[in-house]
Design an enzyme around this catalytic site. Structure first.
Site, PDB file in Angstrom:
ATOM      1  N   LYS A 126      12.084  -6.542   4.320  1.00 27.70           N
ATOM      2  CA  LYS A 126      10.601  -7.317   2.673  1.00 27.70           C
ATOM      3  C   LYS A 126      11.784  -8.218   2.626  1.00 27.70           C
ATOM      4  CE  LYS A 126       6.464  -6.818   3.539  1.00 27.70           C
ATOM      5  NZ  LYS A 126       4.886  -6.112   2.699  1.00 27.70           N
TER       6      LYS A 126
HETATM    7  C1  E4P Z   1       1.983  -6.466   2.969  1.00 32.72           C
HETATM    8  O1  E4P Z   1       2.915  -6.673   3.665  1.00 32.72           O
HETATM    9  C2  E4P Z   1       1.311  -7.559   1.495  1.00 32.72           C
HETATM   10  O2  E4P Z   1       2.558  -6.422   0.749  1.00 32.72           O
HETATM   11  C3  E4P Z   1       0.678  -6.429   0.308  1.00 32.72           C
HETATM   12  O3  E4P Z   1      -0.819  -6.855   2.240  1.00 32.72           O
HETATM   13  C4  E4P Z   1      -0.173  -7.438  -0.899  1.00 32.72           C
HETATM   14  O4  E4P Z   1      -1.523  -6.600  -0.405  1.00 32.72           O
HETATM   15  P1  E4P Z   1      -1.285  -7.191  -2.401  1.00 32.72           P
HETATM   16  O5  E4P Z   1      -1.941  -8.543  -2.719  1.00 32.72           O
HETATM   17  O6  E4P Z   1      -3.245  -6.807  -1.555  1.00 32.72           O
HETATM   18  O7  E4P Z   1      -0.690  -6.717  -3.013  1.00 32.72           O
END
Ligand code: E4P
Length: 227
Positions: free
Chosen positions: A85
């Site tokens: 990521k």
């Molecule tokens: C997934 O890839 C994301 O990192 C995650 O869903 C982010 O969630 P949040 O906005 O609740 O931190």
């Protein structure tokens, strides 16, 4: 549509894998911290082995672009199903698109993350991201239309023949999952408690309770008849 598990909790991942629900797993540094995974490499290797060959997304932890490249290459070496990521922007607002492009050209799968606008999805796809993660909950936090954004992003990717898949994350409620699915998301990444809620229905429980109780009554009647 695929479902990824938005978690670093080994037990929860295994549970949903065993249910045939998990097509992959996504994490971020906050999820790892919350789930008690302090040794990223050990945690990631364990999850990657558990879900192999399904993809596991792990996020770089540096704000520095060359540091991201080095970290991404290291993460990719941990297992064949690793996806790295990369945030579309770093915390200083510097686009990380070149990092995405270089990694994609090296054959490393990139999940471009923290996307909050249509423009960011377009740039991530053009840079070569395998996945574009739209943070629906955070889009909605700011008063914007997350399902509309998902619909527009998927339509644009399809129209121009990009292989980039839209992952919808930042799920805050079951309605967000349903809306993302209806908007054409390729993947929705779901925190385990939300999957539990998605499966649950009070009336289904009452219905099944009635059937189980009537089945027991029927057995009693049978026993009476035979005695
Ligand atoms: C997934 O890839 C994301 O990192 C995650 O869903 C982010 O969630 P949040 O906005 O609740 O931190």
């Amino acid at each position: 549509m695929q479902i990824f598990i938005d978690s670093a909790d080994h037990k929860e991942i295994k549970k949903w894998l065993d249910c045939g629900i998990a097509d992959g797993v996504t994490t971020n540094p906050s999820i790892m911290l919350k789930d008690g995974v302090y040794d990223m490499e050990a945690g990631a290797r364990e999850i990657a082995a558990l879900i192999n060959p399904r993809p596991l997304s792990v996020e770089v932890t540096t704000n520095d672009l060359s540091g991201m490249l080095a970290q991404a290459r290291e993460f990719a070496s941990w297992a064949p199903n690793m996806v790295v990521k990369i945030p579309v922007l770093n915390q200083d607002g510097v686009p990380c698109l070149e990092v995405i492009r270089v990694l994609a050209e090296d054959g490393i799968k990139v999940n471009a993350t923290a996307l909050l606008s249509f423009g960011q999805v377009v740039l991530a796809a053009k840079a070569g991201a395998a996945y574009a993660s739209i943070f629906a909950g955070r889009v909605a936090d700011e008063g914007h239309d997350a399902p509309g954004l998902i619909r527009k992003a998927v339509a644009w990717l399809t129209r121009w023949g990009y292989a980039t898949k839209v992952i919808v994350g930042s799920i805050r409620g079951v309605i967000d999952i349903q809306e993302a699915a209806a908007a054409g998301a390729h993947v929705v990444t779901i925190p385990p408690p939300m999957l539990q809620k998605m499966a649950d229905h009070r009336y289904t429980r009452d219905t099944v309770r009635g059937f189980v109780s009537d089945a027991a009554k029927a057995l009693e009647k049978l026993a009476e008849k035979r005695s």
